[in-house]
Design an enzyme around this catalytic site. Sequence first.
Site, PDB file in Angstrom:
ATOM      1  N   ASP A   1       0.355  -7.658   1.710  1.00 14.30           N
ATOM      2  CA  ASP A   1       0.681  -6.236   1.697  1.00 14.30           C
ATOM      3  C   ASP A   1       2.193  -6.009   1.638  1.00 14.30           C
ATOM      4  O   ASP A   1       2.743  -5.142   2.308  1.00 14.30           O
ATOM      5  CB  ASP A   1       0.087  -5.541   2.924  1.00 14.30           C
ATOM      6  CG  ASP A   1       0.114  -4.022   2.788  1.00 14.30           C
ATOM      7  OD1 ASP A   1       0.153  -3.526   1.640  1.00 14.30           O
ATOM      8  OD2 ASP A   1       0.126  -3.329   3.824  1.00 14.30           O
TER       9      ASP A   1
ATOM     10  N   SER B   1       5.045   2.217   8.021  1.00 10.89           N
ATOM     11  CA  SER B   1       4.735   1.104   7.130  1.00 10.89           C
ATOM     12  C   SER B   1       5.951   0.674   6.330  1.00 10.89           C
ATOM     13  O   SER B   1       6.579   1.485   5.663  1.00 10.89           O
ATOM     14  CB  SER B   1       3.624   1.499   6.164  1.00 10.89           C
ATOM     15  OG  SER B   1       2.438   1.791   6.839  1.00 10.89           O
TER      16      SER B   1
ATOM     17  N   HIS C   1       0.811  -1.219   0.000  1.00 11.22           N
ATOM     18  CA  HIS C   1       0.000   0.000   0.000  1.00 11.22           C
ATOM     19  C   HIS C   1       0.843   1.267   0.000  1.00 11.22           C
ATOM     20  O   HIS C   1       0.359   2.329  -0.379  1.00 11.22           O
ATOM     21  CB  HIS C   1      -0.981   0.003   1.185  1.00 11.22           C
ATOM     22  CG  HIS C   1      -0.362   0.289   2.520  1.00 11.22           C
ATOM     23  ND1 HIS C   1      -0.071  -0.697   3.439  1.00 11.22           N
ATOM     24  CD2 HIS C   1       0.008   1.446   3.109  1.00 11.22           C
ATOM     25  CE1 HIS C   1       0.449  -0.150   4.523  1.00 11.22           C
ATOM     26  NE2 HIS C   1       0.502   1.159   4.348  1.00 11.22           N
TER      27      HIS C   1
END
Length: 457
Positions: free
Chosen positions: A223, A307, A193
Amino acid sequence: MRNDDDRRENFDEKYRRRTHALDEHDTVQFEKIDDDDLKDDVKDEHVDEREAPSHDDFREEHEVQKEDAPKPRTKREKSSFLPGLLAGIIGAILVVSLYHFLSNDSNNADEVVNNTKDTAEVRQEIESKHEDKLITDTIVAVEKAKPAVVSVINLQSQTNLFGNESSLAEAGTGSGVIYKTDDEYAYVITNNHVIDKATEVQVNTSEGDSVEAEILGTDIWTDLAVLRMPKGNITDVIEFGDSDKLLVGEEAIAIGSPLGDMFSGSVSRGIVSALDRRVPVDIDGNGTDDWEAAVLQTDAAINPGNSGGALVNSKGELIGINSMKIGLENVEGIGFAIPSNDVKAIVSELETGGEVDRPFIGVGLLDLYLISTSDQRNYLKLPSNVKQGVVLSSIEPGSPAEHAGLEELAVVTKLDDTEVNNAMEFRQYLYGNKKSGDTITVTYYLDGRQYETDVQL
């Protein structure tokens, strides 16, 4: 037969626009759906029981996206968990992984060079520079791992008032980890993402260099994404730890770029709070859980922008990829990371093939519970004792499912000898236990009768 490459491309295009809901600061928010609201929504979708719809009408009302599709880069948008689950989970959904290749592939002419210092060497270097300081294991671990952690910038073309594309602008930021280098390139793991819909990806190293990177592979279900960039003067890569040997209470150190590159290299510390947690994830944002992530729990502070950053142990070894956190107002210190051992296999596939090879069956899935009891009896012709299962909302032409005789509106209750109560369990069993070329036994109901068929994936 349908070409697998075409299938993956179609799935990629479909899901590239849809997944974790993220704002420009790389934040994901899941919202709870109240039971009453869900009932109203489902009721609105159903037809009037006094007017029996045609087979096509019923199928159109309950149409869902095709199953089998592991390869997306997806759009940041708001999503939600199923009713009764955690409310307001705000994820800085981060995942970082590093695959430490100790040997060269026989088919690869480039020599793999992984420079990692052991903790004793790192400690000696620190002590020589700071003789008046007490050098702890945490300091050594951070000093060892930090040079391999980078910032990842998602740059996208902007459209001006006249409808023309203008210069690139920052659309999101995250973190990444350098896990391998060869003669020409350095390889980075980040979240899928983080680089979703990127026109260009920029990596800022710990040395302050900004480098354009190319995307080698992505995977929507985990992811994860792998980037490749010119090696330049990069020498440090991260070392993998063994996440299967972790114990609750061990030290856990998160390194990344919370809130963007301005705070790159930020460090937070906690412990491993729990092992093998199962966290449901709504990938396509339709309010239904599509996947269940197997993660570590930690209380190390994780913030938006982390992230793709690293979770390391007291030896500076990668033990996990920071992936989510619970962000309720009255909740503190509940974060999640993907175990490093799980990451290794994904990284190797993404690097060499651009995607994860998962079995293809060719069906669309819809949870049975989303269909009213009256519709289950009147139109699906289900016996009253069948209360859980997955409706096949579509069968892809030329797919293994079609060749095996599966039909639309069949209700699957078992795969092999394992009961499947919803679409998430269907995918978990299929992807977790089968590979391309395997045969799977499907037990299903159609027009009131139970059938069983073997499908070659």
